[in-house]
Each structure stands twice: as structure tokens, then as C-alpha cells.
Design a protein around this motif. Structure first.
Motif, PDB file in Angstrom:
ATOM      1  N   ASN A 232      52.548  43.580  29.657  1.00  0.00           N
ATOM      2  CA  ASN A 232      52.607  44.517  28.530  1.00  0.00           C
ATOM      3  C   ASN A 232      51.271  45.234  28.306  1.00  0.00           C
ATOM      4  O   ASN A 232      51.220  46.458  28.287  1.00  0.00           O
ATOM      5  N   CYS A 233      50.183  44.458  28.169  1.00  0.00           N
ATOM      6  CA  CYS A 233      48.895  45.074  27.811  1.00  0.00           C
ATOM      7  C   CYS A 233      47.877  45.089  28.946  1.00  0.00           C
ATOM      8  O   CYS A 233      46.833  45.719  28.830  1.00  0.00           O
ATOM      9  N   GLY A 234      48.146  44.356  30.043  1.00  0.00           N
ATOM     10  CA  GLY A 234      47.236  44.358  31.178  1.00  0.00           C
ATOM     11  C   GLY A 234      46.113  43.343  31.107  1.00  0.00           C
ATOM     12  O   GLY A 234      45.273  43.289  32.000  1.00  0.00           O
ATOM     13  N   GLU A 235      46.057  42.554  30.046  1.00  0.00           N
ATOM     14  CA  GLU A 235      45.028  41.515  29.943  1.00  0.00           C
ATOM     15  C   GLU A 235      45.136  40.586  31.146  1.00  0.00           C
ATOM     16  O   GLU A 235      46.222  40.228  31.573  1.00  0.00           O
ATOM     17  N   ASP A 236      43.958  40.210  31.708  1.00  0.00           N
ATOM     18  CA  ASP A 236      44.000  39.313  32.857  1.00  0.00           C
ATOM     19  C   ASP A 236      43.395  37.962  32.498  1.00  0.00           C
ATOM     20  O   ASP A 236      42.488  37.867  31.695  1.00  0.00           O
ATOM     21  N   TYR A 237      43.966  36.926  33.093  1.00  0.00           N
ATOM     22  CA  TYR A 237      43.552  35.554  32.862  1.00  0.00           C
ATOM     23  C   TYR A 237      43.144  34.950  34.203  1.00  0.00           C
ATOM     24  O   TYR A 237      43.963  34.809  35.097  1.00  0.00           O
TER      25      TYR A 237
END
Length: 79
Positions: free
Chosen positions: A39-44
Motif C-alpha cells: 500500500n505505502c511502500g514502506e520496507d522492512y
């Protein structure tokens, strides 16, 4: 798993680019395994991978390097 940033996106396996800059050292590591929020492109990025990248930046600083761009290779950092 649900994204902790947007709280609505699912995370999927993928790769990301990590940029690290501190005290005159610039390190860009491409193709780093990560879970990416759809959804937002945040990477972990896994803690062990983050640790490897930090060790690499420390090696660069000790060797007097200022800029490095490279692909992620698991286990390539030796100290």
C-alpha cells in the motif's frame, strides 16, 4: 503481516535499496531482501541484514572510503 506505518497494507517479500550516510561516508546497497508494504511502500529489512550493512559502512570509514554503491551479497561482510 500488516504494515505498521499505514496499518492497511499487506507486506510481501521483495527487495529494496538501502542508503546509509554518516560522517562523510555514503553507502548505497541495492537488491537488499525486505518485506515491502503493497500500500505505502514502506520496507522492512531483517535485523541481521541491517547489521551486515552497518559493518560494511564501518569498514568503509576505517579504510578511508567515502562513497560505495554495491549489490547486497549475503555474508559478504567479514570483520
Amino acid at each position: 503481516m500488516i504494515c505498521v506505518v499505514c496499518r492497511s497494507g499487506e507486506r510481501q517479500h521483495g527487495t529494496t535499496t538501502i542508503t546509509f550516510e554518516r560522517e562523510g561516508v555514503l553507502l548505497v546497497v541495492k537488491e537488499v531482501p525486505a518485506e515491502i508494504c503493497m500500500n505505502c511502500g514502506e520496507d522492512y529489512v531483517d535485523a541481521s541484514i541491517t547489521h551486515e550493512i552497518m559493518l560494511l559502512a564501518e569498514q568503509m570509514a576505517r579504510n578511508g572510503m567515502c562513497i560505495s554503491v554495491r549489490r547486497y551479497v549475503p555474508g559478504s561482510v567479514t570483520c
